[in-house]
Write a protein that holds these residues in place. Structure first.
Motif, PDB file in Angstrom:
ATOM      1  N   VAL A   1      41.494  23.486 -18.017  1.00  0.00           N
ATOM      2  CA  VAL A   1      42.244  24.691 -18.347  1.00  0.00           C
ATOM      3  C   VAL A   1      41.482  25.590 -19.314  1.00  0.00           C
ATOM      4  CG1 VAL A   1      44.336  25.486 -19.536  1.00  0.00           C
ATOM      5  CG2 VAL A   1      44.474  23.618 -17.886  1.00  0.00           C
ATOM      6  N   ALA A   2      40.619  25.003 -20.139  1.00  0.00           N
ATOM      7  CA  ALA A   2      39.925  25.746 -21.199  1.00  0.00           C
ATOM      8  C   ALA A   2      39.140  26.932 -20.633  1.00  0.00           C
ATOM      9  CB  ALA A   2      38.981  24.810 -21.949  1.00  0.00           C
ATOM     10  N   GLY A   3      39.270  28.077 -21.289  1.00  0.00           N
ATOM     11  CA  GLY A   3      38.486  29.258 -20.937  1.00  0.00           C
ATOM     12  C   GLY A   3      38.987  30.047 -19.749  1.00  0.00           C
ATOM     13  N   THR A   4      40.061  29.613 -19.119  1.00  0.00           N
ATOM     14  CA  THR A   4      40.586  30.332 -17.957  1.00  0.00           C
ATOM     15  C   THR A   4      41.516  31.451 -18.404  1.00  0.00           C
ATOM     16  OG1 THR A   4      42.424  28.771 -17.747  1.00  0.00           O
ATOM     17  CG2 THR A   4      40.426  28.303 -16.494  1.00  0.00           C
TER      18      THR A   4
ATOM     19  N   ASP B   1      50.656  25.043 -19.304  1.00  0.00           N
ATOM     20  CA  ASP B   1      51.100  25.552 -20.617  1.00  0.00           C
ATOM     21  C   ASP B   1      50.885  24.504 -21.706  1.00  0.00           C
ATOM     22  OD1 ASP B   1      51.867  27.942 -19.460  1.00  0.00           O
ATOM     23  OD2 ASP B   1      53.956  27.310 -19.163  1.00  0.00           O
ATOM     24  N   ARG B   2      51.184  23.235 -21.401  1.00  0.00           N
ATOM     25  CA  ARG B   2      51.012  22.179 -22.395  1.00  0.00           C
ATOM     26  C   ARG B   2      49.527  22.010 -22.751  1.00  0.00           C
ATOM     27  NH1 ARG B   2      53.599  17.638 -24.705  1.00  0.00           N
ATOM     28  NH2 ARG B   2      52.090  16.899 -26.250  1.00  0.00           N
ATOM     29  N   ALA B   3      48.658  22.041 -21.742  1.00  0.00           N
ATOM     30  CA  ALA B   3      47.228  21.897 -21.992  1.00  0.00           C
ATOM     31  C   ALA B   3      46.713  23.043 -22.848  1.00  0.00           C
ATOM     32  CB  ALA B   3      46.469  21.836 -20.672  1.00  0.00           C
ATOM     33  N   ARG B   4      47.198  24.236 -22.601  1.00  0.00           N
ATOM     34  CA  ARG B   4      46.769  25.383 -23.414  1.00  0.00           C
ATOM     35  C   ARG B   4      47.247  25.249 -24.851  1.00  0.00           C
ATOM     36  NH1 ARG B   4      47.547  30.017 -18.680  1.00  0.00           N
ATOM     37  NH2 ARG B   4      45.317  30.090 -18.107  1.00  0.00           N
ATOM     38  N   ARG B   5      48.442  24.711 -25.049  1.00  0.00           N
ATOM     39  CA  ARG B   5      48.902  24.469 -26.410  1.00  0.00           C
ATOM     40  C   ARG B   5      48.054  23.390 -27.072  1.00  0.00           C
ATOM     41  NH1 ARG B   5      54.065  24.704 -23.990  1.00  0.00           N
ATOM     42  NH2 ARG B   5      54.268  22.439 -24.130  1.00  0.00           N
ATOM     43  N   ASP B   6      47.710  22.355 -26.310  1.00  0.00           N
ATOM     44  CA  ASP B   6      46.878  21.280 -26.858  1.00  0.00           C
ATOM     45  C   ASP B   6      45.504  21.788 -27.280  1.00  0.00           C
ATOM     46  OD1 ASP B   6      48.840  19.357 -26.509  1.00  0.00           O
ATOM     47  OD2 ASP B   6      48.098  18.706 -24.545  1.00  0.00           O
ATOM     48  N   LEU B   7      45.027  22.848 -26.645  1.00  0.00           N
ATOM     49  CA  LEU B   7      43.682  23.369 -26.936  1.00  0.00           C
ATOM     50  C   LEU B   7      43.608  24.140 -28.250  1.00  0.00           C
ATOM     51  CD1 LEU B   7      42.654  24.498 -23.358  1.00  0.00           C
ATOM     52  CD2 LEU B   7      41.360  22.914 -24.800  1.00  0.00           C
ATOM     53  N   SER B   8      44.753  24.350 -28.878  1.00  0.00           N
ATOM     54  CA  SER B   8      44.752  25.080 -30.150  1.00  0.00           C
ATOM     55  C   SER B   8      43.879  24.347 -31.181  1.00  0.00           C
ATOM     56  CB  SER B   8      46.185  25.205 -30.692  1.00  0.00           C
ATOM     57  OG  SER B   8      46.202  25.845 -31.947  1.00  0.00           O
TER      58      SER B   8
ATOM     59  N   TRP C   1      40.718  23.708 -30.834  1.00  0.00           N
ATOM     60  CA  TRP C   1      39.578  23.078 -30.188  1.00  0.00           C
ATOM     61  C   TRP C   1      38.590  24.147 -29.728  1.00  0.00           C
ATOM     62  CZ3 TRP C   1      38.709  17.824 -29.474  1.00  0.00           C
ATOM     63  CH2 TRP C   1      39.768  16.975 -29.821  1.00  0.00           C
ATOM     64  N   ASN C   2      37.337  23.741 -29.608  1.00  0.00           N
ATOM     65  CA  ASN C   2      36.335  24.613 -29.012  1.00  0.00           C
ATOM     66  C   ASN C   2      35.496  23.796 -28.039  1.00  0.00           C
ATOM     67  OD1 ASN C   2      34.264  23.243 -30.529  1.00  0.00           O
ATOM     68  ND2 ASN C   2      34.720  24.565 -32.292  1.00  0.00           N
ATOM     69  N   GLU C   3      34.553  24.429 -27.403  1.00  0.00           N
ATOM     70  CA  GLU C   3      33.755  23.754 -26.390  1.00  0.00           C
ATOM     71  C   GLU C   3      33.007  22.554 -26.964  1.00  0.00           C
ATOM     72  OE1 GLU C   3      30.025  24.837 -23.373  1.00  0.00           O
ATOM     73  OE2 GLU C   3      31.330  26.430 -24.135  1.00  0.00           O
ATOM     74  N   LYS C   4      32.484  22.697 -28.174  1.00  0.00           N
ATOM     75  CA  LYS C   4      31.706  21.614 -28.781  1.00  0.00           C
ATOM     76  C   LYS C   4      32.581  20.416 -29.128  1.00  0.00           C
ATOM     77  CE  LYS C   4      28.714  20.577 -32.754  1.00  0.00           C
ATOM     78  NZ  LYS C   4      28.066  21.141 -33.983  1.00  0.00           N
ATOM     79  N   THR C   5      33.725  20.648 -29.765  1.00  0.00           N
ATOM     80  CA  THR C   5      34.571  19.514 -30.167  1.00  0.00           C
ATOM     81  C   THR C   5      35.212  18.843 -28.956  1.00  0.00           C
ATOM     82  OG1 THR C   5      36.417  21.058 -30.576  1.00  0.00           O
ATOM     83  CG2 THR C   5      35.026  20.464 -32.459  1.00  0.00           C
ATOM     84  N   LEU C   6      35.536  19.635 -27.934  1.00  0.00           N
ATOM     85  CA  LEU C   6      36.117  19.049 -26.738  1.00  0.00           C
ATOM     86  C   LEU C   6      35.094  18.156 -26.029  1.00  0.00           C
ATOM     87  CD1 LEU C   6      38.579  18.850 -24.910  1.00  0.00           C
ATOM     88  CD2 LEU C   6      37.823  20.923 -23.727  1.00  0.00           C
ATOM     89  N   ALA C   7      33.854  18.615 -25.955  1.00  0.00           N
ATOM     90  CA  ALA C   7      32.801  17.804 -25.335  1.00  0.00           C
ATOM     91  C   ALA C   7      32.578  16.514 -26.122  1.00  0.00           C
ATOM     92  CB  ALA C   7      31.505  18.602 -25.255  1.00  0.00           C
TER      93      ALA C   7
END
Length: 345
Positions: free
Chosen positions: A269-272, A291-298, A300-306
């Motif tokens: 979902v990230a970046g879409t 929607d839940r995944a987008r809330r979870d991404l609060s 976070w960034n590409e580096k920490t998610l990786a």
């Protein structure tokens, strides 16, 4: 008794007979219940029986096995009785049918008995009986087909659970659906039983708190609690949830799998920039899951998610035998995810 025409189900485009939902089965001279999902198949067959029983309580029901068939039995059990009661014949294991059954079933299609409903169960596990299936699907015998496709994806299980409550006329919150599906992610029969228990026991709407009260002890539910608290950055709560899950007998492997599932969804979902509806349709998900995944991404960034995904992949290998201390592997994974920093930093 013939069922109304319906649009052909997916995967059944070559069939010329009506395709019915397993939730809304109807009788016909021949009812082909096809596909691997036994829970849906059992519901379909039971639904046909209930339909016929409601029409005439004197319904006679007979059971046959196509792989252990005695010649002449099909014609015997479908023949009219002295008092003319309707007959229903349930035939199992058509995918392993014997030559005598295949021969007699093909002959029966040419002249089905009046007042008889023959239900043929074919799982699709083999191509045995294909000639019979092709004949039925071509329209010989006046049959209908009830496809029971495998329920594999998370979105399919969500649809299944929602359908259970919708059919019963009960409301269930999206969070409650997610919790319920998470608790029974690997067993559709148990998911179905859990839905029916909630429908029978709870007079009000089904909330996430209700599901937690009934099934909070399930390993998968505990696993998603660990995942949720770690991804939210609640380090202390995540470690407590992890310890509680392990003390409750949770297996480390599904614990890691639950975390991996959430992180993969976040990554997809990230970046879409699509709307939730468009993205959900493209990814085979539900709007609320996006929607839940987008809330979870609060936060976070590409580096920490990786980094979190890498830590989870390492933990997955270790809890499957690469480490002598799977508990430490879990704690390190949770630490990296919850702190969003390398372990020990």
């Amino acid at each position: 008794m013939a069922a109304p025409n319906r649009r052909p189900a997916r995967g059944a485009a070559q069939s010329t007979i009506p395709q019915l939902s397993w939730r809304e089965p109807q009788p016909a001279p021949i009812v082909l219940v096809s596909g691997p999902e036994e829970v849906c198949a059992e519901r379909a067959i039971a639904g046909v029986r209930a339909y016929l029983r409601a029409e005439d309580a004197a319904l006679e029901v007979s059971d046959l096995r196509a792989d252990d068939y005695v010649e002449g039995t099909l014609f015997a059990v479908t023949s009219p009785s002295l008092f003319g009661e309707p007959r229903m014949v349930r035939v199992q294991s058509v995918e392993r049918c014997s030559d005598p059954f295949l021969s007699e079933a093909l002959a029966y299609l040419e002249s089905p008995q009046a007042g008889a409903t023959v239900v043929l169960r074919h799982t699709g596990a083999t191509v045995r009986g294909k000639k019979l299936l092709d004949a039925i699907r071509s329209g010989i015998g006046g049959g209908v087909e009830i496809p029971c496709a495998a329920v594999k994806r998370d979105a399919d299980r969500v649809d299944f659970a929602i359908g259970e409550f919708r059919t019963a006329g009960k409301r269930i919150d999206p969070g409650a659906v997610r919790a319920l599906v998470s608790a029974f992610a690997d067993d559709l029969a148990e998911l179905a039983a859990a839905c029916q228990q909630l429908i029978a026991d709870v007079p009000a709407d089904i909330t996430e708190q209700v599901v937690e009260r009934y099934y909070g002890g399930r390993v998968e539910t505990s696993a998603f609690t660990v995942a949720d608290t770690a991804i939210a950055g609640r380090y202390g709560d995540a470690l407590i949830a992890l310890r509680h899950a392990l003390d409750s007998g949770a297996d480390p492997v599904p614990l890691v799998a639950a975390v991996a599932l959430k992180l993969r969804t976040m990554a997809r979902v990230a970046g879409t920039r699509e709307s939730s509806r468009e993205l959900a349709a493209r990814l085979g998900m539900k709007d609320w899951q996006v929607d839940r995944a987008r809330r979870d991404l609060s936060g976070w960034n590409e580096k920490t998610l990786a980094m979190a995904i890498q830590a989870t992949a390492r933990a997955d290998i270790e809890v499957k035998g690469a480490s002598r201390d799977p508990v430490f592997a879990l704690e390190r994974m949770v630490t990296v995810i919850a702190t969003r920093a390398p372990y020990g930093a």
